[in-house]
Design a protein around this motif. Sequence first.
Motif, PDB file in Angstrom:
ATOM      1  N   LYS A 251     -23.504 -18.280 -98.174  1.00  0.00           N
ATOM      2  CA  LYS A 251     -23.059 -17.955 -99.528  1.00  0.00           C
ATOM      3  C   LYS A 251     -22.992 -16.441 -99.722  1.00  0.00           C
ATOM      4  O   LYS A 251     -23.850 -15.696 -99.242  1.00  0.00           O
ATOM      5  CB  LYS A 251     -24.038 -18.554-100.537  1.00  0.00           C
ATOM      6  N   VAL A 252     -21.965 -16.009-100.457  1.00  0.00           N
ATOM      7  CA  VAL A 252     -21.830 -14.617-100.858  1.00  0.00           C
ATOM      8  C   VAL A 252     -21.983 -14.538-102.369  1.00  0.00           C
ATOM      9  O   VAL A 252     -21.289 -15.248-103.106  1.00  0.00           O
ATOM     10  CB  VAL A 252     -20.463 -14.031-100.440  1.00  0.00           C
ATOM     11  N   ILE A 253     -22.900 -13.691-102.826  1.00  0.00           N
ATOM     12  CA  ILE A 253     -23.068 -13.439-104.256  1.00  0.00           C
ATOM     13  C   ILE A 253     -22.513 -12.053-104.558  1.00  0.00           C
ATOM     14  O   ILE A 253     -22.933 -11.063-103.947  1.00  0.00           O
ATOM     15  CB  ILE A 253     -24.543 -13.512-104.681  1.00  0.00           C
ATOM     16  N   LEU A 254     -21.573 -11.991-105.467  1.00  0.00           N
ATOM     17  CA  LEU A 254     -20.986 -10.725-105.898  1.00  0.00           C
ATOM     18  C   LEU A 254     -21.734 -10.260-107.145  1.00  0.00           C
ATOM     19  O   LEU A 254     -21.850 -11.013-108.116  1.00  0.00           O
ATOM     20  CB  LEU A 254     -19.506 -10.905-106.225  1.00  0.00           C
TER      21      LEU A 254
ATOM     22  N   PRO B  65     -22.948 -24.262 -94.233  1.00  0.00           N
ATOM     23  CA  PRO B  65     -24.197 -23.796 -94.838  1.00  0.00           C
ATOM     24  C   PRO B  65     -24.793 -22.643 -94.051  1.00  0.00           C
ATOM     25  O   PRO B  65     -24.484 -22.442 -92.878  1.00  0.00           O
ATOM     26  CB  PRO B  65     -25.089 -25.045 -94.784  1.00  0.00           C
ATOM     27  N   GLY B  66     -25.652 -21.889 -94.699  1.00  0.00           N
ATOM     28  CA  GLY B  66     -26.284 -20.763 -94.023  1.00  0.00           C
ATOM     29  C   GLY B  66     -27.055 -19.898 -94.992  1.00  0.00           C
ATOM     30  O   GLY B  66     -27.516 -20.357 -96.038  1.00  0.00           O
ATOM     31  N   LYS B  67     -27.181 -18.627 -94.650  1.00  0.00           N
ATOM     32  CA  LYS B  67     -27.943 -17.678 -95.462  1.00  0.00           C
ATOM     33  C   LYS B  67     -27.125 -17.232 -96.678  1.00  0.00           C
ATOM     34  O   LYS B  67     -25.981 -17.663 -96.872  1.00  0.00           O
ATOM     35  CB  LYS B  67     -28.318 -16.469 -94.599  1.00  0.00           C
ATOM     36  N   THR B  68     -27.718 -16.357 -97.458  1.00  0.00           N
ATOM     37  CA  THR B  68     -27.061 -15.819 -98.656  1.00  0.00           C
ATOM     38  C   THR B  68     -27.139 -14.302 -98.629  1.00  0.00           C
ATOM     39  O   THR B  68     -28.191 -13.728 -98.340  1.00  0.00           O
ATOM     40  CB  THR B  68     -27.736 -16.347 -99.935  1.00  0.00           C
ATOM     41  N   ILE B  69     -26.028 -13.653 -98.946  1.00  0.00           N
ATOM     42  CA  ILE B  69     -26.002 -12.197 -99.035  1.00  0.00           C
ATOM     43  C   ILE B  69     -25.447 -11.777-100.386  1.00  0.00           C
ATOM     44  O   ILE B  69     -24.521 -12.404-100.917  1.00  0.00           O
ATOM     45  CB  ILE B  69     -25.174 -11.566 -97.896  1.00  0.00           C
TER      46      ILE B  69
END
Length: 424
Positions: free
Chosen positions: A131-134, A66-70
């Motif tokens: 999380k990575v959001i494309l 878990p962690g931040k989102t970019i």
Amino acid sequence: MDTFMLAKQAEEYVVGLYRDLHEHPEIGMQEERTIQVIVDELSKLGIENEIIPHGGIIGIIEGDRPGKTIVLRADIDALPMKEEPNNLKQPKVVVSQDDRAAHTCGHDGHTAMLLGAAKILVENKQALEGKVILAFEQGEEVGGGIYRILSRLVEMGADGIWGIHLKSDIPTGKISVDAGPRMSGVSGFQVTIKGKSGHGSRPDLSFSPVDCFTDFHQSLQAMRLKSLDPFMPITYSIGSVSAGMAANVIPEELAFSGTIRYLHYEQGLAGAEEFIRLLERKCEEYHCTYHFDMKPVARNLSVYNEETCAGIAEQAIKKAIGEDVVYSYPAWMASEPFSFYQKYFPGVFAFVGIESKEKGTGAEHHNAFFEIDEDALPFGVAATVQYAIDFLQSNVSIDYPRESQSVADFFKEMNTKPYEPPVV
């Protein structure tokens, strides 16, 4: 992870996608095939995705921890123009198969690089904390997709954003992530000047809107030197002028349109005010009147690389590719919807060089001779992957004035209307 090695290993995949997209360009808000290609690739990679109607595509990669989102963003549309089969020196590697559209800005490369980065990230999820959001944005050139895809991203939430623009006058193998203003805000204007028409033999009996406009335009060029802060860049350009139908008739009206571009909001405000003041004065001198079909209104929407994020990006590039890859480059006076994202998410808009004198790449964007140096693509992929990993792992606090309004309210404040699809 050796990020650049992984990017080189994915090079064939990325170049193949780039060439396919380049051969099949689609203009803004008509990217049906392009969207299907992206969705198919994300699905093959096992990446959860959704189509945002009239906005683009969003994909999600969950890290093992878990962690931040970019958000990692690319644009996907082409331009309505015919491409030349040669670049500045020789035949191009790949050419559009559609004479009505061409990828002469580099969005095909942006899309291919983001898919390449997605491939590496999903295959190395153990390196991801968070999380990575494309985000694949439709209609960047026409501002069509930004409202709906940004609305969805704000709804999802994120801590930061990254984007790339290939740059025709930066050498291949160099990347700029300079902090501060990177691309300009823009104010459009459409004006009609009304005079008094008459016969060309008696100009003294008429009030010529052409004479009024000519004097106004000349004064506009000098205004930057006389009335505005010389230490803050600003440009004015007239893109269209229309008046009259016959050589011997002084016309009743003249219409013109153009843009004001600026890196600093306060300069944009001053520029718009001076524009209106000058127009009023010149119309009074020439006994003309005017009205705005579009009034120049300064908007606080320049692309700005947040300083902490720019520092993370610089170190990421040095670590992944090399110390000599980081390249200092002045701000670009073009405009980009990436500025809308940055109202809600702090981040970096990187310029990746594609100029090769030997290969003949380096023609200006939106030019029929424009071509990407394919050797630049792994550099963009590696920078994207490393920045995503390092940003998610970073514990530094980012003091950023996030926009508190909803996207709908912010668009209203910016006097920007969301794209509405045509009624069929």
